[in-house]
Design a protein around this motif. Structure first.
Motif, PDB file in Angstrom:
ATOM      1  N   GLU A 161       7.130  -0.367  12.940  1.00 35.02           N
ATOM      2  CA  GLU A 161       7.141   0.581  14.054  1.00 35.02           C
ATOM      3  C   GLU A 161       7.363   2.008  13.543  1.00 35.02           C
ATOM      4  OE1 GLU A 161       6.234  -0.284  17.073  1.00 35.02           O
ATOM      5  OE2 GLU A 161       6.348   1.880  17.484  1.00 35.02           O
ATOM      6  N   ALA A 162       8.158   2.138  12.482  1.00 32.52           N
ATOM      7  CA  ALA A 162       8.526   3.475  11.971  1.00 32.52           C
ATOM      8  C   ALA A 162       7.482   4.048  11.004  1.00 32.52           C
ATOM      9  CB  ALA A 162       9.878   3.385  11.254  1.00 32.52           C
ATOM     10  N   THR A 163       6.430   3.263  10.680  1.00 29.64           N
ATOM     11  CA  THR A 163       5.521   3.700   9.604  1.00 29.64           C
ATOM     12  C   THR A 163       4.064   3.470  10.012  1.00 29.64           C
ATOM     13  OG1 THR A 163       5.632   1.527   8.524  1.00 29.64           O
ATOM     14  CG2 THR A 163       7.270   3.118   7.853  1.00 29.64           C
ATOM     15  N   ARG A 164       3.668   4.059  11.138  1.00 31.95           N
ATOM     16  CA  ARG A 164       2.346   3.753  11.731  1.00 31.95           C
ATOM     17  C   ARG A 164       1.186   4.384  10.961  1.00 31.95           C
ATOM     18  NH1 ARG A 164       3.180  -0.341  14.929  1.00 31.95           N
ATOM     19  NH2 ARG A 164       1.160   0.025  15.878  1.00 31.95           N
ATOM     20  N   ASP A 165       1.484   5.210   9.936  1.00 31.85           N
ATOM     21  CA  ASP A 165       0.399   5.885   9.207  1.00 31.85           C
ATOM     22  C   ASP A 165       0.096   5.241   7.849  1.00 31.85           C
ATOM     23  OD1 ASP A 165       2.870   6.633   8.238  1.00 31.85           O
ATOM     24  OD2 ASP A 165       2.405   8.771   8.023  1.00 31.85           O
ATOM     25  N   VAL A 166       0.601   4.033   7.626  1.00 34.07           N
ATOM     26  CA  VAL A 166       0.415   3.388   6.312  1.00 34.07           C
ATOM     27  C   VAL A 166      -1.053   3.005   6.076  1.00 34.07           C
ATOM     28  CG1 VAL A 166       0.970   1.290   4.985  1.00 34.07           C
ATOM     29  CG2 VAL A 166       2.785   2.560   6.148  1.00 34.07           C
ATOM     30  N   GLN A 167      -1.516   3.264   4.838  1.00 39.11           N
ATOM     31  CA  GLN A 167      -2.879   2.870   4.440  1.00 39.11           C
ATOM     32  C   GLN A 167      -2.878   1.828   3.321  1.00 39.11           C
ATOM     33  OE1 GLN A 167      -3.278   7.145   3.926  1.00 39.11           O
ATOM     34  NE2 GLN A 167      -5.335   6.999   4.752  1.00 39.11           N
ATOM     35  N   ILE A 168      -1.779   1.778   2.563  1.00 37.56           N
ATOM     36  CA  ILE A 168      -1.679   0.818   1.451  1.00 37.56           C
ATOM     37  C   ILE A 168      -0.355   0.066   1.609  1.00 37.56           C
ATOM     38  CG2 ILE A 168      -1.561   0.520  -1.061  1.00 37.56           C
ATOM     39  CD1 ILE A 168      -2.769   3.400  -1.286  1.00 37.56           C
ATOM     40  N   LEU A 169      -0.437  -1.252   1.755  1.00 34.83           N
ATOM     41  CA  LEU A 169       0.771  -2.079   1.813  1.00 34.83           C
ATOM     42  C   LEU A 169       0.906  -2.824   0.490  1.00 34.83           C
ATOM     43  CD1 LEU A 169       3.149  -3.551   3.242  1.00 34.83           C
ATOM     44  CD2 LEU A 169       1.455  -5.249   4.010  1.00 34.83           C
ATOM     45  N   VAL A 170       2.035  -2.615  -0.193  1.00 33.03           N
ATOM     46  CA  VAL A 170       2.279  -3.346  -1.449  1.00 33.03           C
ATOM     47  C   VAL A 170       3.352  -4.396  -1.198  1.00 33.03           C
ATOM     48  CG1 VAL A 170       2.881  -3.188  -3.892  1.00 33.03           C
ATOM     49  CG2 VAL A 170       1.709  -1.266  -2.782  1.00 33.03           C
ATOM     50  N   ASN A 171       2.937  -5.662  -1.197  1.00 31.67           N
ATOM     51  CA  ASN A 171       3.858  -6.789  -1.025  1.00 31.67           C
ATOM     52  C   ASN A 171       4.442  -7.140  -2.386  1.00 31.67           C
ATOM     53  OD1 ASN A 171       3.849  -7.690   1.775  1.00 31.67           O
ATOM     54  ND2 ASN A 171       1.663  -8.096   1.479  1.00 31.67           N
ATOM     55  N   ASN A 172       5.564  -6.497  -2.691  1.00 35.56           N
ATOM     56  CA  ASN A 172       6.175  -6.664  -4.020  1.00 35.56           C
ATOM     57  C   ASN A 172       7.474  -7.473  -4.001  1.00 35.56           C
ATOM     58  OD1 ASN A 172       6.992  -5.698  -6.901  1.00 35.56           O
ATOM     59  ND2 ASN A 172       8.649  -4.993  -5.565  1.00 35.56           N
TER      60      ASN A 172
ATOM     61  N   ASN B   7      -6.071   2.738  10.140  1.00 35.84           N
ATOM     62  CA  ASN B   7      -6.034   3.872   9.198  1.00 35.84           C
ATOM     63  C   ASN B   7      -7.023   3.674   8.054  1.00 35.84           C
ATOM     64  OD1 ASN B   7      -3.911   4.877  10.738  1.00 35.84           O
ATOM     65  ND2 ASN B   7      -2.369   3.868   9.479  1.00 35.84           N
ATOM     66  N   ARG B   8      -8.034   2.834   8.228  1.00 33.89           N
ATOM     67  CA  ARG B   8      -8.941   2.485   7.134  1.00 33.89           C
ATOM     68  C   ARG B   8      -9.577   3.714   6.490  1.00 33.89           C
ATOM     69  NH1 ARG B   8     -13.282  -0.978  10.446  1.00 33.89           N
ATOM     70  NH2 ARG B   8     -11.423  -1.438  11.600  1.00 33.89           N
ATOM     71  N   PRO B   9      -9.955   3.646   5.193  1.00 31.11           N
ATOM     72  CA  PRO B   9      -9.869   2.471   4.333  1.00 31.11           C
ATOM     73  C   PRO B   9      -8.430   2.149   3.966  1.00 31.11           C
ATOM     74  CG  PRO B   9     -10.559   4.348   3.029  1.00 31.11           C
ATOM     75  CD  PRO B   9     -10.495   4.810   4.454  1.00 31.11           C
TER      76      PRO B   9
END
Ligand SMILES: NC(=O)c1ccc[n+]([C@@H]2O[C@H](COP(=O)([O-])OP(=O)(O)OC[C@H]3O[C@@H](n4cnc5c(N)ncnc54)[C@H](OP(=O)(O)O)[C@@H]3O)[C@@H](O)[C@H]2O)c1
Length: 249
Positions: A77-88, A131-133
């Motif tokens: 909810e706090a980060t609606r502009d994300v384009q790259i998610l890193v599942n680390n 927010n693609r790409p």
């Protein structure tokens, strides 16, 4: 190779487990390569103080426990502009399937490495599409390509990540979201400190990963050992199973 290649310059990223180890190195590399902002997920945001004092407002701390659904919802909810998610974010318990506490240990490895990754990805997928790409970067392991008996449950969790990465890639193929799988070998972090073997650095993993985003690679072998294992695996998955099966720590 995917068609969804992109530079990280000017992009907004979210990294889970960004306070130490590989996640911290990825956050730094993204910022050094010109990312506009990195949301740094950490269970204890005070552990991000060094990063915040260096990168100031470009490094935004976000409290995140990937095993807690409400924590994930608040983070998305706090980060609606994300384009790259890193599942680390990840954990590792040592032991095989017949060792003491195997079931409890494997449960914990799966809670973070598998279910945590799935829940975080599901929370962010519409944001990434809007927010693609966009990109989802899943940190698996060479141990996900062949089971290492000394870390059997962990290996199984990383094999699940490998399979989920393939499924997400297929599902998002027409959505402008690159799905990358990263398969490190032994890396010099807290997680691997009990393993007596040659290890590469988190910084090298991060550099390779960010470079791979630029070229749109789908499967990334980011260190010396994993590059070798990746080549062998491409020719003979059975050879990897045999080699890993003989390694008992
Ligand atoms: N090191 C290696 O040899 C190696 C090789 C292949 C793949 N990997 C993978 O690379 C990733 C990073 O590992 P690493 O070596 O950097 O390990 P690490 O130094 O132990 O760091 C693990 C990170 O995950 C976070 N984390 C753990 N449980 C979490 C949870 N429930 N919610 C949110 N964050 C959580 C930790 O946060 P806290 O500080 O709060 O505990 C920490 O930031 C993992 O997925 C790991 O499986 C590592």
């Amino acid at each position: 190779m995917s068609e969804a290649q992109f530079s990280v310059a000017g992009k907004v990223a979210f990294v889970s487990g960004a306070n130490r180890g590989i996640g911290k190195a990825i956050a730094i590399e993204l910022l050094e390569k010109g990312a506009k902002r990195v949301y740094a997920g950490a269970r204890d945001v005070r552990s991000l103080n060094n990063l915040i004092s260096h990168y100031v407002e470009r490094l935004v701390p976000i409290e995140l426990d990937v095993t807690d659904a409400s924590s994930i919802a608040r983070a998305a909810e706090a980060t609606r502009d994300v384009q790259i998610l890193v599942n680390n974010a990840g954990v590792l318990h040592v032991g095989g399937f017949f060792s003491k506490d195997a079931e409890e240990n494997m449960q914990q490895d799966f809670d973070v490495n598998v279910w945590g990754l799935l829940k975080l990805s599901r929370a962010f997928v519409e944001i990434l599409k809007n927010n693609r790409p966009g990109a989802i970067v899943n940190i698996s392991s060479v141990a996900g390509l062949g089971n290492m008996p000394m870390i059997g449950g962990y290996s199984a969790s990383k094999a699940a990540v490998h399979s989920m990465t393939q499924g997400m890639r297929g599902e998002l193929a027409q959505e402008g979201v690159l799905v990358m799988g990263v398969y490190p070998g032994p890396i010099d972090t807290d997680m691997a400190k009990s393993f007596e073997m040659e290890k590469d650095s988190s910084a090298n993993v991060a550099k390779d990963l960010v470079q791979a985003l630029l070229t749109g690679e789908e499967d990334v072998f980011p260190d010396m050992m994993s590059k070798q294992i990746g080549k062998t695996y491409a020719g003979s998955p059975k050879a990897i199973e045999k080699a890993f099966g003989e390694y008992r720590g």
